[in-house]
Design a protein around this motif. Structure first.
Motif, short mmCIF file in Angstrom:
data_model
loop_
_atom_site.label_atom_id
_atom_site.label_comp_id
_atom_site.label_asym_id
_atom_site.label_seq_id
_atom_site.Cartn_x
_atom_site.Cartn_y
_atom_site.Cartn_z
N ALA A 162 0.88 -1.20 0.15
CA ALA A 162 -0.06 -0.04 -0.16
C ALA A 162 0.74 1.27 -0.03
N ASP A 163 2.02 1.47 0.86
CA ASP A 163 2.94 2.36 0.74
C ASP A 163 3.68 2.66 -0.55
N LEU A 164 3.99 1.32 -1.27
CA LEU A 164 4.32 1.47 -2.51
C LEU A 164 3.57 1.95 -3.54
N TYR A 165 2.35 1.52 -3.40
CA TYR A 165 1.51 2.24 -4.36
C TYR A 165 1.26 3.57 -4.17
N ASN A 166 1.34 4.31 -3.09
CA ASN A 166 1.00 5.47 -2.65
C ASN A 166 2.37 6.26 -3.05
N LEU A 167 3.54 5.65 -3.06
CA LEU A 167 4.50 6.21 -3.68
C LEU A 167 4.73 6.12 -5.18
N ALA A 168 3.91 5.33 -6.18
CA ALA A 168 3.89 5.46 -7.59
C ALA A 168 5.04 4.53 -7.81
N LEU A 169 5.39 3.31 -7.12
CA LEU A 169 6.55 2.60 -7.47
C LEU A 169 6.12 1.34 -8.21
N ARG A 170 4.74 1.01 -8.34
CA ARG A 170 4.39 0.03 -9.14
C ARG A 170 4.75 -1.37 -8.40
N PRO A 171 4.21 -1.66 -7.43
CA PRO A 171 4.83 -3.00 -6.75
C PRO A 171 4.00 -4.21 -7.39
N ALA A 172 4.81 -5.16 -7.76
CA ALA A 172 4.13 -6.51 -7.94
C ALA A 172 4.73 -7.77 -7.01
N LEU A 187 10.50 -8.92 3.68
CA LEU A 187 9.46 -7.98 3.94
C LEU A 187 10.29 -6.90 4.76
N GLU A 188 11.47 -7.43 5.46
CA GLU A 188 12.31 -6.10 6.31
C GLU A 188 13.08 -5.38 5.38
N GLU A 189 13.46 -6.02 4.22
CA GLU A 189 14.44 -5.35 3.18
C GLU A 189 13.24 -4.19 2.44
N ALA A 190 12.20 -4.59 2.19
CA ALA A 190 11.08 -3.83 1.71
C ALA A 190 10.74 -2.72 2.42
N THR A 191 10.53 -3.23 3.83
CA THR A 191 9.91 -1.90 4.60
C THR A 191 11.05 -0.67 4.86
N THR A 192 12.36 -1.31 5.03
CA THR A 192 13.52 -0.53 5.16
C THR A 192 13.57 0.47 3.99
N PHE A 193 13.57 -0.10 2.69
CA PHE A 193 13.44 0.62 1.54
C PHE A 193 12.26 1.73 1.60
N VAL A 194 10.98 1.42 1.88
CA VAL A 194 10.11 2.27 1.83
C VAL A 194 10.45 3.67 2.87
N ALA A 195 11.05 3.11 3.89
CA ALA A 195 11.20 4.17 4.86
C ALA A 195 12.17 5.23 4.47
N LYS A 196 13.15 4.76 3.77
CA LYS A 196 14.32 5.57 3.36
C LYS A 196 13.80 6.54 2.00
N TYR A 197 13.08 5.63 1.23
CA TYR A 197 12.65 6.47 0.17
C TYR A 197 11.34 7.46 0.45
N GLN A 198 10.88 7.38 1.66
CA GLN A 198 9.71 8.27 1.91
C GLN A 198 10.48 9.54 2.55
N GLN A 199 11.68 9.12 3.10
CA GLN A 199 12.71 10.53 3.73
C GLN A 199 13.26 11.16 2.63
N THR A 200 13.75 10.55 1.59
CA THR A 200 14.41 11.17 0.50
C THR A 200 13.47 11.79 -0.36
N SER A 201 12.20 11.30 -0.46
CA SER A 201 11.39 12.21 -1.42
C SER A 201 10.30 13.64 -0.90
#
Length: 273
Positions: A224-234, A256-270
């Protein structure tokens, strides 16, 4: 001094040595008896002590033998427990492999299946295969399905029929051709939240095993977070997440931990400064 007095003294003088000798003998006899009594007491006491010491020695020997036996049995039990633990570990590993194979085989047997959620109970009538094939053609349109797809089986999930007004059971369909099943799933993803049958919203999903479905459910929040970031998850089978970045580059996550960490960092940089 009279003659009578002199005679009396002479008699006492004559009797005195004999009386003294008798007294000494009595004392000696008494001492000897006392010594013999003491010796007998000591002998009896020592005999009792020796008997007790013998019994204690016997008890100590028996305890030592029992301790040796217990140590021997304990060592034997340790060896058996170690062998059992090794066997248990081997069986657990074998069971894990068999479980994984079973899940894989069951998942493969469901490759042609789809699951429809939201259809009212008993609308399929006595011929569910024909009914649901026509339903798919109507819902997806003739641009996707030019004719009703061929179905091998069609049935509700194997649970008790719900009471009127309760949530209907999902429908399980097995399509004869895998390519048609993939076409239906792709179109259902594109129209997520927009599919309806006679005004009733429905959803079409893959038919996963409970184990696979549980693993995939863990990714709902991060997707859901990735959809909101327009990163087109599959989410690929069984539960492998992939995203497509704005540059078109695809990135996969191993956990899942790797994906969660990526989302958190991406949200901070964006975030805008």
């Amino acid at each position: 001094m009279s003659k009578a007095s002199k005679a009396s003294k002479k008699t006492e003088a004559d009797a005195s040595p004999t009386g003294s000798s008798t007294t000494l003998t009595s004392i000696a006899n008494m001492l000897e008896d006392h010594r013999a009594s003491i010796a007998a007491d000591f002998k009896a006491t020592f005999a009792a002590l020796e008997l007790r010491l013998d019994k204690m020695q016997t008890t100590i020997t028996e305890h030592g033998q029992r301790m040796d036996s217990l140590e021997s049995h304990a060592e034997l039990q340790d060896q058996r427990i170690q062998a059992l633990e090794e066997r248990c570990d081997a069986l657990a590993d074998h069971n894990a492999k068999l479980t994984a194979k079973t899940i894989d085989l069951e998942s493969r047997s469901r490759r042609n299946n789809i699951r429809i959620i939201g259809l009212p109970e008993s609308i399929e009538g006595p011929r569910p295969t024909s009914f649901f094939a026509e339903l798919l053609a109507k819902v997806l349109g003739d641009q996707i399905l030019q004719s009703p797809p061929e179905l091998d089986r069609a049935h509700r999930t194997l649970t008790a029929k719900p009471q009127p007004g309760s949530r209907p059971r999902p429908v399980i369909l097995r399509l004869h051709r895998y390519q048609i099943k993939e076409l239906i799933i792709r179109e259902a993803r594109k129209r997520r939240g927009k599919l309806q049958y006679q005004g009733t919203p429905i959803q079409i999903f893959e038919d996963y095993t409970p184990e696979v479905a549980s693993e995939r459910a863990k990714y709902r929040a991060v997707m859901a977070d990735l959809y909101n970031l327009a990163l087109r998850p599959a989410l690929f089978f069984p539960a492998r997440l992939q995203i497509t970045l704005e540059s078109g580059v695809k990135k996969r996550f191993s956990s899942l931990e790797e994906a969660t960490t990526f989302v958190a960092k991406y949200q901070q940089t964006s975030r805008p400064d």
